[in-house]
Design an enzyme around this catalytic site. Structure first.
Site, PDB file in Angstrom:
ATOM      1  N   GLY A 148       5.260  -1.091   2.516  1.00  0.00           N
ATOM      2  CA  GLY A 148       4.344   0.199   2.128  1.00  0.00           C
ATOM      3  C   GLY A 148       5.165   1.369   2.125  1.00  0.00           C
ATOM      4  O   GLY A 148       6.193   1.599   2.772  1.00  0.00           O
ATOM      5  N   HIS A 193       0.891  -1.111   0.090  1.00  0.00           N
ATOM      6  CA  HIS A 193      -0.083  -0.058   0.008  1.00  0.00           C
ATOM      7  C   HIS A 193       0.804   1.363  -0.068  1.00  0.00           C
ATOM      8  O   HIS A 193       1.950   1.333   0.646  1.00  0.00           O
ATOM      9  CB  HIS A 193      -0.874   0.064   1.181  1.00  0.00           C
ATOM     10  CG  HIS A 193      -0.349  -0.218   2.293  1.00  0.00           C
ATOM     11  ND1 HIS A 193       0.371   0.872   3.067  1.00  0.00           N
ATOM     12  CD2 HIS A 193       0.073  -1.173   3.322  1.00  0.00           C
ATOM     13  CE1 HIS A 193       0.655   0.453   4.358  1.00  0.00           C
ATOM     14  NE2 HIS A 193       0.663  -0.624   4.500  1.00  0.00           N
ATOM     15  N   ASP A 194       0.395   2.240  -0.717  1.00  0.00           N
ATOM     16  CA  ASP A 194       0.929   3.544  -0.566  1.00  0.00           C
ATOM     17  C   ASP A 194       2.448   3.510  -1.339  1.00  0.00           C
ATOM     18  O   ASP A 194       2.955   4.817  -1.150  1.00  0.00           O
ATOM     19  CB  ASP A 194       0.924   4.307   0.720  1.00  0.00           C
ATOM     20  CG  ASP A 194      -0.482   4.198   1.258  1.00  0.00           C
ATOM     21  OD1 ASP A 194      -1.517   4.971   0.864  1.00  0.00           O
ATOM     22  OD2 ASP A 194      -0.483   3.451   2.334  1.00  0.00           O
TER      23      ASP A 194
END
Length: 264
Positions: free
Chosen positions: A139, A121-122
């Site tokens: 992440g 994520h991200d």
């Protein structure tokens, strides 16, 4: 009509360009958008709020847009955004973003992402990168343009990798890797600069000489990071042609976390 195999399941809410090809047994969720000329192989799952641009080649057995592997995630409307002309090989997993990281995982244009690549994520991946097999990003990782990650490279969360950098096979990146740097080891250490890659991209002899001088300031002269930045800033006056390369390095170094530091 898009070229959708009869065994594929495409939600009526998905926005699929008429020129998109979707292979057998692939599942496409209701919030997915896929641009013109993209091909999706068999046995893929594309879900979540995922936007995919033009002329991408997505091979079989990929999972794109699943929720983040983050215990704090509670169903917020986060996204995965993939640009144009990317190649995504088999068994890759790209997760959507999380509220704590801006909510978007992004991949730019013209990237070559080999089998078993993971983008948590991200993450933010630039343009013209190459990720060899089993490259794994935790992440919030940022990867600049023209970066090459060797096979089985592991990148710790929140690490940044500057443009034109390169890692060797099995590298473990626990600190930021500045632009142009080549790294190797567990944990990764700076070995040299990516001179051959720069030559292949058309860098002049003067620009490459400036990159060598930046390497010397960072790694060979026993300077602190602040002293290295001062030495590097002077290169823009000495070699005006290299001013964009110097600016790229200085911008990267200005954002280095004191807790994380750079690869040494």
């Amino acid at each position: 009509m898009a070229l959708i195999h009869p065994t594929a399941i495409v939600d009526p809410g998905a926005q699929i360009d008429d020129s998109v090809s979707i292979g057998p047994y692939t599942l496409i969720g209701p919030h997915v958008k896929i641009g013109a000329g993209t091909t999706v192989g068999p046995h893929c799952v594309i879900e979540g709020r995922t936007t995919i641009g033009r002329d991408n080649r997505i091979f079989q057995f990929n999972s794109l847009g699943a929720i983040p592997q983050d215990k704090k995630y509670a169903g917020e409307p986060c996204e995965l955004v993939i640009g144009n002309r990317n190649t995504i090989r088999e068994f890759s997993t790209f997760n959507i973003g999380s509220p704590g990281g801006g909510g978007v995982t992004s991949v730019g244009d013209d990237n070559w992402l080999m089998a078993y690549v993971h983008l948590a994520h991200d993450c933010k991946v630039g343009n013209q990168t190459i990720f060899a097999n089993n490259s794994q990003l935790a992440g919030h990782v940022e990867v600049g343009d023209w970066v090459i990650l060797g096979g089985f490279t592991i990148v710790h969360q929140f690490v940044r990798i500057g443009a034109h950098a390169m890692s060797a096979m099995n590298a473990v990146l626990l600190a930021d890797q500045p632009p142009f740097v080549m790294s190797q080891g567990q944990p990764a250490q700076a070995r040299s600069m990516n001179y051959e890659g720069l030559r292949r991209r058309g860098f002049s002899a003067e620009r490459i000489a400036a990159v060598k001088a930046m390497h010397k300031a960072l790694y060979r002269d026993g300077l602190t990071l602040e002293q290295s930045r001062e030495r590097i800033a002077a290169l823009a006056r000495e070699t005006p042609e290299a001013a964009p390369d110097v600016a790229l390095m200085l911008d990267f170094l200005a954002r280095v976390s004191p807790q994380r530091g750079i690869v040494r």
